[in-house]
Design an enzyme around this catalytic site. Structure first.
Site, PDB file in Angstrom:
ATOM      1  N   ASP A 448       0.829  -1.214   0.000  1.00  0.00           N
ATOM      2  CA  ASP A 448       0.000   0.000   0.000  1.00  0.00           C
ATOM      3  C   ASP A 448       0.865   1.267   0.000  1.00  0.00           C
ATOM      4  O   ASP A 448       2.071   1.214   0.278  1.00  0.00           O
ATOM      5  CB  ASP A 448      -0.894  -0.026   1.252  1.00  0.00           C
ATOM      6  CG  ASP A 448      -2.256   0.616   1.013  1.00  0.00           C
ATOM      7  OD1 ASP A 448      -2.364   1.489   0.142  1.00  0.00           O
ATOM      8  OD2 ASP A 448      -3.206   0.239   1.731  1.00  0.00           O
ATOM      9  N   ASP A 516     -10.926   1.778  -3.129  1.00  0.00           N
ATOM     10  CA  ASP A 516     -11.465   1.467  -1.800  1.00  0.00           C
ATOM     11  C   ASP A 516     -12.995   1.470  -1.827  1.00  0.00           C
ATOM     12  O   ASP A 516     -13.638   1.085  -0.854  1.00  0.00           O
ATOM     13  CB  ASP A 516     -10.976   2.484  -0.765  1.00  0.00           C
ATOM     14  CG  ASP A 516      -9.598   2.118  -0.211  1.00  0.00           C
ATOM     15  OD1 ASP A 516      -9.175   0.958  -0.387  1.00  0.00           O
ATOM     16  OD2 ASP A 516      -8.948   2.988   0.389  1.00  0.00           O
TER      17      ASP A 516
HETATM   18  C1  GLA Z   1      -5.727   1.663   2.402  1.00  0.00           C
HETATM   19  C2  GLA Z   1      -6.211   0.530   1.531  1.00  0.00           C
HETATM   20  C3  GLA Z   1      -7.251  -0.280   2.259  1.00  0.00           C
HETATM   21  C4  GLA Z   1      -6.670  -0.782   3.565  1.00  0.00           C
HETATM   22  C5  GLA Z   1      -6.136   0.367   4.403  1.00  0.00           C
HETATM   23  C6  GLA Z   1      -5.393  -0.141   5.611  1.00  0.00           C
HETATM   24  O1  GLA Z   1      -6.686   2.632   2.588  1.00  0.00           O
HETATM   25  O2  GLA Z   1      -6.705   0.996   0.309  1.00  0.00           O
HETATM   26  O3  GLA Z   1      -7.703  -1.353   1.473  1.00  0.00           O
HETATM   27  O4  GLA Z   1      -5.637  -1.695   3.277  1.00  0.00           O
HETATM   28  O5  GLA Z   1      -5.250   1.181   3.648  1.00  0.00           O
HETATM   29  O6  GLA Z   1      -4.907   0.872   6.423  1.00  0.00           O
END
Ligand code: GLA
Length: 693
Positions: A448, A516
């Site tokens: 990420d 997301d």
């Molecule tokens: C980001 C990702 C999510 C999740 C969060 C965790 O926002 O897109 O899917 O993994 O981080 O903190």
């Protein structure tokens, strides 16, 4: 295939349906000749014999004709290359030589010790032209203010329509089309990562005449995961050029010391006469063949607990979720954020890639073994490029982050960006991640990146701007090194959803987290945009809870949620401990169905049958006589019957058996009259499988 004209100054690259031609002028100007339908070398030579550029006082007729406009001389377009030394700015190149090797053509120019090589490669079996540039400095140190990867020239037409994919967090890759007018249209990112705001891709069709299945479409996509810019310019004589590369502005990309070399990222271009759908299929085939690692292997169905648990995780709870996921037929179980350091919220722990022993007393191995025992692969989440100020790493190395001396260190999501351009930071991350992947049987890493660059300073460094480019190179190197050392581990690129999706990161990751936003209705538009350039094989999509807890409270059936997510790499991300036995059993049947259609969805040819703006939308995948149609109805009005969807890419003279009903349909009828989907009411969805008889 590369062909060379008799004068050694005309070149033609050809793929299955298209050709790309260029020639050298008398003054060593590199002039564009042709990009479009496949032509013969004699055609390119005839074009090359046409009149060369002339100069007037107020217009440069070179403008709009050059393959790679450098700064200086009679040019008024935005330069693709801008360099300076303390006493000179711009470039006046001489042609040195060309080399043609396999499917690659290299043209070498030089100016006062600076070697400039333009690379062109049309990958075997595709119509995608990959272009990039190598700068090698044998002269005095110089500053590269701008070095685009390529400038693309379109044929002269009356007008052009621009397609782009814009967005923001939770609303990525939404398709917008608009008429191009005189001047420049600029998209890009000045954020340090590709960004949610634009995918680095544009498409242009002449006079807005292309449709989904018909017409000429030009497209370009950049393989770069940092700050970037693509400028689409309509020049005073209506010609259109597109120039793009790394870096957002022209204030300084890097410094080249004597003996140093810089290779730009690839800017790929594609011409198709199959409309937007044909262009997408050509992009998808290219990425499956040459970009995405091991694309011939289907991606497994995964479970991810982020939406269900957020930071509140424990080994027992993950085991409970894993049992439910295995019951639903999931093949890969992923522990998201919260397993490491003091990471009980987004305020602490980033940077400390050691297991939180309060939560996982025996480390990750017992859970990983348990998950493997349930017949699933095991994956984890990491965000290596970041650090929370509240972490062991930051307390030990506060100088490892990007910052400007004497200025605030801007925290976004309570975190700072590590300066990956530093070798000690690179080495630390390599050691931590290598140790982590060696500490337990881990099959998958969700990587990420959850904030943009803001204070991109590097105290003590003579040329701090270089960290923008060096960060991306360091990221690529780290991923390449980890992949080589742990070849069975798959990687997913995530950046708060779809903030880092481009051909550069896709060459090093097995799939990407699309958004997301897991609302199944919003997702149809996001996925529709994504599919313009990238294939379903890389597009992760989860089924989450209803009502949707993250965004909008929307209530939708499991059927609608599953069919929406089945358009890509299916995953499940709901709180399975709260799903009823009935829901879990239904989920299992959807997952089973997905496994049957997966080779067609992930490896087949995509036809977008109906766009998501209308009430009824549908996509179709075709592979070796197997056909899958996914259809969604947002809302039925006035009791009107839902129209049949007309299929594409079928043999009109063949018959197709519906695997759901056993009914036999004639190809010509499916193509011209369509297939009834049986959809009705609100938020309904269907999967229809057909097989050529
Ligand atoms: C980001 C990702 C999510 C999740 C969060 C965790 O926002 O897109 O899917 O993994 O981080 O903190």
């Amino acid at each position: 295939m590369v062909e060379i004209g008799a004068d050694g100054r005309t070149w033609l690259l050809s793929g299955p349906t298209s050709s790309y031609g260029l020639r050298l002028g008398d003054e060593d100007e590199l002039l564009h000749l042709h990009w479009g339908p496949r032509i013969a070398l004699a055609d390119a030579e005839a074009l090359a014999a046409g009149p060369g550029p002339e100069y007037w006082a107020f217009e440069a007729t070179l403008d709009g004709h050059e393959e790679y406009p450098v700064e200086g001389g009679p040019r008024f377009v935005r330069p693709a290359l801008s360099v300076r030394t303390p006493d000179r700015r711009g470039t006046e190149w001489r042609f040195e030589a060309y080399e043609s090797e396999g499917d690659e053509l290299r043209l070498r120019f030089s100016d006062s010790g600076l070697g400039i090589t333009l690379h062109y490669r049309m990958r075997e079996g595709t119509d995608v032209v990959e272009r990039w540039v190598t700068l090698s400095n044998e002269g005095p140190a110089l500053e590269v203010l701008r070095a685009d990867s390529a400038t693309w020239t379109l044929p002269l037409r009356d007008g052009w329509r621009l397609s782009q994919l814009h967005g923001r967090w939770a609303a990525e890759s939404r398709l917008v089309r608009s008429e191009l007018t005189y001047g420049e249209k600029i998209i890009g990112s000045r954020r340090g990562h590709t960004g949610h705001q634009h995918l680095p891709w544009v498409a242009l069709d002449a006079d807005g005449t292309a449709t989904e299945e018909l017409g000429e479409v030009y497209g370009c996509a950049l393989a770069w995961s940092g700050t970037w810019r693509i400028a689409v310019a309509q020049l005073p004589d209506a010609r259109v050029q597109i120039t793009g590369g790394a870096g957002y502005d022209d204030s300084g990309l890097l410094r080249l010391e004597p003996g140093e070399t810089f290779v730009t990222p690839v800017f790929a271009g594609l011409w198709s006469d199959g409309g937007f759908g044909g262009a997408s299929r050509a992009w998808h085939a290219y990425q499956r063949a040459y970009v995405i690692p091991d694309a011939e292997q289907d991606r497994p169905v995964l479970y991810n607990s982020w939406e269900a648990t957020e930071f509140d995780i424990s080994e027992e709870q993950q085991r409970a979720l894993a049992r439910r996921a295995a019951e639903a037929g999931v093949e890969l179980f992923v522990v998201d954020d919260g397993w490491f350091g003091a990471r009980t919220s987004d305020r602490a722990g980033l940077g400390d890639w050691t297991v939180n022993r309060d939560r996982f007393p025996g480390g990750l191995k017992p859970l990983s073994d348990y998950v493997h025992g349930l017949g699933m692969q095991f994956g984890i989440w990491v965000e290596p490029e970041m650090v929370n100020p509240d972490s062991e790493l930051y307390r030990a190395h506060p100088d490892w982050v990007q910052f400007q001396p004497g200025r605030k260190r801007t925290e976004l999501r309570n975190q700072l960006v590590l300066n990956l351009a530093r070798e000690d930071v690179q080495e630390y991350l390599w050691e931590q991640l290598d140790a982590l992947l060696s500490s337990a049987p881990i099959d998958y890493v969700k990587w990420d990146f959850n904030r943009c660059f803001t204070d991109a300073g590097w105290p003590g460094e003579a040329y701090p701007q270089r960290l923008w480019v060096d960060h991306v190179h360091a990221l690529y190197k780290l991923l390449d090194r980890l992949r080589a050392a742990h070849p069975t581990v798959a990687f997913e690129s995530c950046s708060g959803g779809g903030g880092r999706i481009d051909l550069g990161i896709m060459a090093r990751t097995d799939q990407v987290w699309t958004s997301d936003n897991t609302d199944p209705l919003d997702r149809l538009a996001i996925q529709y945009g994504f599919s313009q350039v990238h294939p379903a094989r890389a597009m992760a999509a989860w089924v989450t809870d209803s009502p949707n807890t993250q965004l909008n409270g929307r209530v939708s059936s499991l059927r609608f949620r599953f069919v929406s997510a089945m358009a890509g790499v299916l995953g499940v991300g709901g709180d399975l401990t709260r799903w009823t036995e009935g829901e879990l059993a239904e989920a299992r049947t959807w997952v089973e169905l997905y496994k049957k259609i997966r080779p067609v969805v992930q490896g087949g040819e995509l036809h977008r049958l109906r766009a998501p703006e209308g009430g009824l939308s549908a996509v179709q995948y075709v592979r070796d006589g197997e056909v899958v149609v996914l259809a969604w109805l947002q809302a039925q009005h006035y009791g009107e019957p839902v129209p049949p969807v007309r299929l594409r890419g079928l043999d009109p003279s063949a018959s197709y058996e519906c695997l759901e009903t056993g009914e036999v349909h004639r190809g010509a009828v499916l193509l011209h009259h369509g297939l009834r989907t049986g959809l009705r009411g609100d938020l309904d969805a269907a999967v229809i499988r057909l097989r050529r008889m």
